[in-house]
Write an enzyme that holds these catalytic residues in place. Structure first.
Site, PDB file in Angstrom:
ATOM      1  N   ARG A  48       5.981  20.436   6.096  1.00 29.28           N
ATOM      2  CA  ARG A  48       6.872  19.443   5.475  1.00 29.28           C
ATOM      3  C   ARG A  48       7.897  18.901   6.456  1.00 29.28           C
ATOM      4  O   ARG A  48       8.572  17.902   6.183  1.00 29.28           O
ATOM      5  CB  ARG A  48       7.575  20.053   4.239  1.00 29.28           C
ATOM      6  CG  ARG A  48       8.432  19.058   3.475  1.00 29.28           C
ATOM      7  CD  ARG A  48       8.789  19.523   2.071  1.00 29.28           C
ATOM      8  NE  ARG A  48       9.269  20.892   2.032  1.00 29.28           N
ATOM      9  CZ  ARG A  48      10.490  21.283   2.442  1.00 29.28           C
ATOM     10  NH1 ARG A  48      11.347  20.414   2.936  1.00 29.28           N
ATOM     11  NH2 ARG A  48      10.848  22.551   2.356  1.00 29.28           N
ATOM     12  N   TYR A 102       2.656  -6.322  -1.596  1.00 26.97           N
ATOM     13  CA  TYR A 102       1.753  -5.321  -2.160  1.00 26.97           C
ATOM     14  C   TYR A 102       2.309  -4.801  -3.497  1.00 26.97           C
ATOM     15  O   TYR A 102       3.489  -4.449  -3.582  1.00 26.97           O
ATOM     16  CB  TYR A 102       1.555  -4.167  -1.169  1.00 26.97           C
ATOM     17  CG  TYR A 102       0.744  -3.038  -1.740  1.00 26.97           C
ATOM     18  CD1 TYR A 102      -0.618  -3.195  -1.987  1.00 26.97           C
ATOM     19  CD2 TYR A 102       1.330  -1.827  -2.059  1.00 26.97           C
ATOM     20  CE1 TYR A 102      -1.362  -2.171  -2.536  1.00 26.97           C
ATOM     21  CE2 TYR A 102       0.588  -0.792  -2.604  1.00 26.97           C
ATOM     22  CZ  TYR A 102      -0.754  -0.972  -2.846  1.00 26.97           C
ATOM     23  OH  TYR A 102      -1.480   0.051  -3.389  1.00 26.97           O
ATOM     24  N   ASP A 174       5.134  -4.265   6.624  1.00 27.71           N
ATOM     25  CA  ASP A 174       3.913  -3.579   6.215  1.00 27.71           C
ATOM     26  C   ASP A 174       2.774  -4.211   7.024  1.00 27.71           C
ATOM     27  O   ASP A 174       2.399  -5.355   6.788  1.00 27.71           O
ATOM     28  CB  ASP A 174       3.708  -3.768   4.705  1.00 27.71           C
ATOM     29  CG  ASP A 174       2.561  -2.920   4.171  1.00 27.71           C
ATOM     30  OD1 ASP A 174       1.561  -2.742   4.917  1.00 27.71           O
ATOM     31  OD2 ASP A 174       2.652  -2.446   3.030  1.00 27.71           O
ATOM     32  N   LYS A 199      -6.173   2.545   4.496  1.00 25.60           N
ATOM     33  CA  LYS A 199      -6.966   1.340   4.727  1.00 25.60           C
ATOM     34  C   LYS A 199      -7.628   1.400   6.103  1.00 25.60           C
ATOM     35  O   LYS A 199      -8.453   2.245   6.334  1.00 25.60           O
ATOM     36  CB  LYS A 199      -6.072   0.103   4.538  1.00 25.60           C
ATOM     37  CG  LYS A 199      -5.220   0.156   3.259  1.00 25.60           C
ATOM     38  CD  LYS A 199      -6.045   0.150   1.969  1.00 25.60           C
ATOM     39  CE  LYS A 199      -5.254   0.578   0.728  1.00 25.60           C
ATOM     40  NZ  LYS A 199      -3.990  -0.092   0.489  1.00 25.60           N
TER      41      LYS A 199
HETATM   42  C1  LIG Z   1      -2.765   0.221  -0.105  1.00 32.60           C
HETATM   43  C2  LIG Z   1      -1.528  -0.399   0.394  1.00 32.60           C
HETATM   44  C3  LIG Z   1      -0.295   0.265   0.334  1.00 32.60           C
HETATM   45  C4  LIG Z   1      -0.112   1.605  -0.338  1.00 32.60           C
HETATM   46  O1  LIG Z   1      -0.820   2.607   0.316  1.00 32.60           O
HETATM   47  P1  LIG Z   1      -1.382   3.927  -0.403  1.00 32.60           P
HETATM   48  O2  LIG Z   1      -2.023   4.637   0.731  1.00 32.60           O
HETATM   49  O3  LIG Z   1      -2.311   3.505  -1.500  1.00 32.60           O
HETATM   50  O4  LIG Z   1      -0.204   4.665  -0.953  1.00 32.60           O
HETATM   51  C5  LIG Z   1       0.812  -0.371   0.889  1.00 32.60           C
HETATM   52  N1  LIG Z   1       0.718  -1.602   1.442  1.00 32.60           N
HETATM   53  C6  LIG Z   1      -0.443  -2.267   1.502  1.00 32.60           C
HETATM   54  C7  LIG Z   1      -0.493  -3.617   2.130  1.00 32.60           C
HETATM   55  C8  LIG Z   1      -1.609  -1.702   0.993  1.00 32.60           C
HETATM   56  O5  LIG Z   1      -2.761  -2.381   1.040  1.00 32.60           O
END
Ligand SMILES: *Cc1c(COP(=O)(O)O)cnc(C)c1O
Length: 384
Positions: A48, A102, A174, A199
């Site tokens: 952690r 998102y 992001d 992703k």
């Molecule tokens: C999927 C996604 C997230 C969130 O990620 P998780 O791994 O599902 O928690 C945040 N930003 C974007 C652009 C995403 O596609």
């Protein structure tokens, strides 16, 4: 070898690997221990605390790819987003946040921020002037997302970063849709880069993870909150992510190439009304995308002609999977209005330009001809 000279695919393959001194194995060993004998009083390793050997070493790969001093790995993209936001915002502070955004990030802000007394303003659009208008005297963080989901709008990263800097505000992005292979926001002036590693970094639809890359100082600030929120990733999954990231450069380049070809194919198809892809010359921010991305990414969206039903089309596909997920090596499609953006009202979707027939297409690594064949056969089935 000097580290700065390594090529992208060499970083993907080798940076941050743990040498197996004992058996000389080809891959990093996994250290599953939750308890480590003290070496000295300074190093207290604990999962952690984001500092087990596997966590610490994989962070080096992510930092190197994002041209950052340091990085942290999280249990999900949302753990990375929420920990970062709570590290820079306290009661009475204000966040400027891009719209479109998102859905999970947007839900987090709307549902949780009021409980903490944190203020926020969603921008009216994704132009720099929209961000500027939203800034207040108590704004502490500006967050953007480009390319955006699902219409692939492009925000001017340099301009928003410089706006933040001149107002003494921290800027986060992001970077999930571009991946570090195609876009390095820190080079453009952004302070903090966030990824859903679920992703492209993972890329095989079998890992839930997140990552943040930034300066040592900012990472320390995020870490201090992170150890209390407890969103770290288990070492087995860290090891899986390291394995996946060895092919990140190869995958993303192949997927982006497929997207460019399929975007052109769809644009020239008589059954297709419109294609949204920053790599197309008629995309409103094509030149901007060119100036801040190495290629245009592997996500695109399109609309069929009015007389064709998008749901029927998705159900008629044989190779391409109708699915929520994106960025895997397998191609997927979904209808944002029924899935990823179903929680928005019709009015909110109309404002963002998300029509009910809009189809989001995440390109995998399959052969282009097979993807085209699948789309053609599905269109033939529904054209009656
Ligand atoms: C999927 C996604 C997230 C969130 O990620 P998780 O791994 O599902 O928690 C945040 N930003 C974007 C652009 C995403 O596609």
């Amino acid at each position: 070898m000097s580290k700065g000279k390594l090529g992208l695919n060499t970083i993907c393959t080798h940076t941050g690997e743990i040498k197996d001194e004992q058996f000389k194995g080809a891959v990093s060993p996994i250290y599953m221990s939750t308890s480590y004998q003290f070496e000295d009083v300074e190093v207290k390793r604990y999962p952690r605390y984001y500092n087990t050997p596997n966590q610490e070493y994989l962070s080096k790969k992510i930092a190197a790819l994002e041209h950052a001093e340091s990085a942290l790995i999280f249990g999900s993209g949302m753990a990375a987003v929420s920990t970062t936001f709570l590290a820079f915002l306290k009661s009475g502070d204000h966040l400027v946040i891009q719209n479109p955004l998102y859905g999970g990030t947007s839900n987090f802000i709307r549902k949780e921020f009021p409980k903490y007394g944190i203020e926020y303003t969603f921008t009216d659009g994704y132009q720099v002037s929209d961000f500027e208008k939203a800034i207040q005297s108590n704004t502490k963080l500006i967050h953007l997302e480009t390319p955006s989901n699902p219409l692939l709008t492009i925000t001017d990263i340099r301009a928003v970063a410089s706006l933040a800097k001149s107002n003494n505000i921290v800027a986060s992005i992001d970077n999930t849709f571009a991946s570090p292979i195609l876009q390095n926001p820190i080079d453009l002036g952004i302070d903090i880069v966030i990824h859903s590693a679920t992703k492209y970094l993972g890329g095989h639809s079998d890992i839930l993870a997140g990552a943040v890359a930034a300066s040592k100082e900012h990472i320390h600030q995020i870490w201090e909150v992170g150890i209390n929120l407890g969103g770290s990733l288990s070492d087995f999954m860290v090891w899986m992510l390291e394995r996946s990231m060895k092919t990140l450069g190869l995958r993303v380049k192949a997927q982006s190439k497929n997207a460019k070809k399929l975007a052109k194919f769809l644009q020239n198809h008589p059954d297709v009304e419109h294609v949204y892809y920053p790599g197309l010359k008629d995309h409103p921010e094509h030149e901007l995308a060119k100036s801040q991305m190495k290629s245009y990414g592997a996500m695109l969206s399109f609309e069929l002609n009015n007389n064709l039903n998008a749901s029927e089309f998705l159900n008629s596909l044989e190779l391409i999977k109708p699915s929520m997920s994106l960025a895997g090596v397998e191609s997927t499609m979904l209808l944002p209005a029924l899935t990823s953006h179903a929680l928005l009202s019709q009015e909110e979707r109309d404002k963002l330009g998300i029509s009910n027939g809009l189809i989001r297409f995440s390109l995998g690594i399959e052969s282009k001809k097979d993807l085209i064949k699948d789309i053609e056969q599905a269109l033939n089935k529904i054209r009656h």
